[in-house]
Scaffold this active site. Structure first.
Site, mmCIF file in Angstrom:
data_model
loop_
_atom_site.group_PDB
_atom_site.id
_atom_site.type_symbol
_atom_site.label_atom_id
_atom_site.label_comp_id
_atom_site.label_asym_id
_atom_site.label_seq_id
_atom_site.Cartn_x
_atom_site.Cartn_y
_atom_site.Cartn_z
ATOM 1 N N ASP A 51 13.931 6.915 -9.446
ATOM 2 C CA ASP A 51 12.812 6.062 -9.842
ATOM 3 C C ASP A 51 11.785 6.902 -10.596
ATOM 4 O OD1 ASP A 51 11.313 3.730 -10.060
ATOM 5 O OD2 ASP A 51 10.223 4.103 -8.201
ATOM 6 N N HIS B 102 6.066 5.698 -2.781
ATOM 7 C CA HIS B 102 6.929 4.774 -2.047
ATOM 8 C C HIS B 102 6.503 4.747 -0.586
ATOM 9 C CE1 HIS B 102 10.346 5.558 -5.185
ATOM 10 N NE2 HIS B 102 9.451 4.691 -5.630
ATOM 11 N N SER C 178 7.809 10.089 -3.944
ATOM 12 C CA SER C 178 8.461 9.365 -2.853
ATOM 13 C C SER C 178 8.578 10.276 -1.644
ATOM 14 C CB SER C 178 9.832 8.840 -3.312
ATOM 15 O OG SER C 178 10.436 8.053 -2.297
ATOM 16 N N THR C 179 9.797 10.603 -1.209
ATOM 17 C CA THR C 179 9.992 11.402 -0.001
ATOM 18 C C THR C 179 9.263 12.742 -0.114
ATOM 19 O OG1 THR C 179 12.186 10.424 0.173
ATOM 20 C CG2 THR C 179 11.726 12.326 1.567
ATOM 21 N N MET D 146 13.535 11.182 -3.470
ATOM 22 C CA MET D 146 14.973 10.983 -3.595
ATOM 23 C C MET D 146 15.260 9.875 -4.597
ATOM 24 S SD MET D 146 17.707 10.285 -0.546
ATOM 25 C CE MET D 146 19.467 10.433 -0.855
#
Length: 360
Positions: A298, A202, A176-177, A295
């Protein structure tokens, strides 16, 4: 002692965007609007007085565009930046350039109806700012208590496929991030004969195709946005489309993917957990699961299901994560077998693919 609020600067030539974004930020108890500016040159003047913790930045602005400002900022004083950009093709390309230049994340906005959109999606903007404040560029801050969310426990497990004599291997990656740079770092090191790879990053709808095309031009393996029914083949990485879940399935010809709609899981679609659970069912001990910077949590439960099914698993080490949340949560759940820094994950993947397995 309470932590100091996150100081946010909003740089956008639209007065409406500055107003609505300011209202959303000011409503958060752990944030305050430090300043707003109509373009980067005005922003630079204000930043000389007090430096922000996070900058919300538009791309297309007068006098200096956001991408030029971002590159200057990252070269001189790296600061977490959230790009607030349009969903048009050109905007997607420029936004991917911004992610490559060091932006933490992107919040997509339309060309029309921006005020209503930002009011409706203010939670996404606030979450992006909070994630940026927790990025490795800054000292980590305590995230707010998350809202109730759907998780894998809210979905039916479905049957695990019967063991197959097929020993074809598959790799599943979730991030993600900070993941756009992390994926580039891993995928560009891989030789053309690696097992097929399925990826959840993401990212908003409208950006993943351009992102995949960019990686395809950099890597020796092929990279493309996944389509429903695509076969999983050696030397090919399939990236989940933004706004759709990606699932692995198996038939008599091998592995293929499903691209499906569904509820947000862990507040995400695509969800890493959804992908990892499907890989656990379809591939079992023939799979490798990798969870990298991001973050939240997930992927943690799904990676644990993969490990319980006999898969090998890797978590990115804290020292190389932009945000350590996702790997940390997976480690806490006992889902991670090996911990590797980002620069060693590609080599770890290759070594796994070339080592005979005794897993059952």
């Amino acid at each position: 002692m309470a932590s100091a609020p996150i100081r946010v600067m909003i740089v956008d030539d639209s007065a409406i965007v500055r107003q609505v974004a300011s209202e959303a930020i000011a409503a958060q108890p752990d944030m305050r609007v430090l300043a707003t500016a109509a373009d980067p040159l005005f922003a630079i003047e204000k930043m000389r007085k007090e430096w922000p913790d996070v900058i919300v930045l538009d791309i297309e602005m007068p006098r200096m565009d956001g991408l030029t400002f971002l590159r200057k900022l990252m070269a001189e004083r790296p600061t977490p930046v959230v790009i607030c950009s349009s969903l048009v093709d050109r905007g997607a390309r420029v936004s991917l350039d911004a992610l490559a230049a060091g932006a933490v994340s992107v919040v997509a906005k339309p060309k029309v109806g921006v005020k209503q959109f930002l009011q409706d999606e203010s939670e996404s903007l606030v979450a992006a700012v909070r994630a940026a404040a927790s990025a490795r560029l800054q000292p980590l801050r305590q995230a707010a208590v998350p809202r109730p969310k759907l998780t894998l426990d809210d979905l039916p497990r479905g049957p695990r496929l019967a063991p197959s004599g097929d020993r074809t291997r598959v790799v599943a990656i979730g991030t993600s991030t900070g993941g756009t740079q992390a994926l580039e770092s891993v995928l560009t090191t891989l030789p053309e004969d690696v097992p097929g790879i399925v990826v959840v990053q993401h990212m908003p709808a409208g950006f993943t195709d351009m992102f995949a095309r960019r990686l395809d031009g950099l890597a020796r393996i092929r990279v493309r946005e996944a389509c429903h029914g695509d076969r999983v083949e050696p030397g090919l990485a399939l990236i989940a489309p933004g706004g759709r879940h990606l699932q692995l399935a198996r038939d008599g010809r091998g592995y293929h993917v499903g691209v499906v709609d569904g509820p947000l899981i862990n507040r995400h679609k695509p969800s890493v957990d959804v992908l990892f659970r499907s890989v656990a069912r379809a591939a079992g001990h023939n799979a490798l699961g990798i969870i990298m910077t991001g973050m939240g949590d997930d992927g943690a439960l799904g990676l644990k299901e993969m490990r319980d099914a006999g898969a090998s698993t890797i978590g990115e080490a804290e020292e190389t994560c932009v945000v350590f949340g996702m790997p940390k949560e997976a480690m806490l759940r006992g889902a991670v077998e090996s911990v590797l820094p980002l620069h060693d994950i590609g080599a770890g993947l290759v070594a796994w693919s070339r080592t005979p397995t005794n897993r059952a």
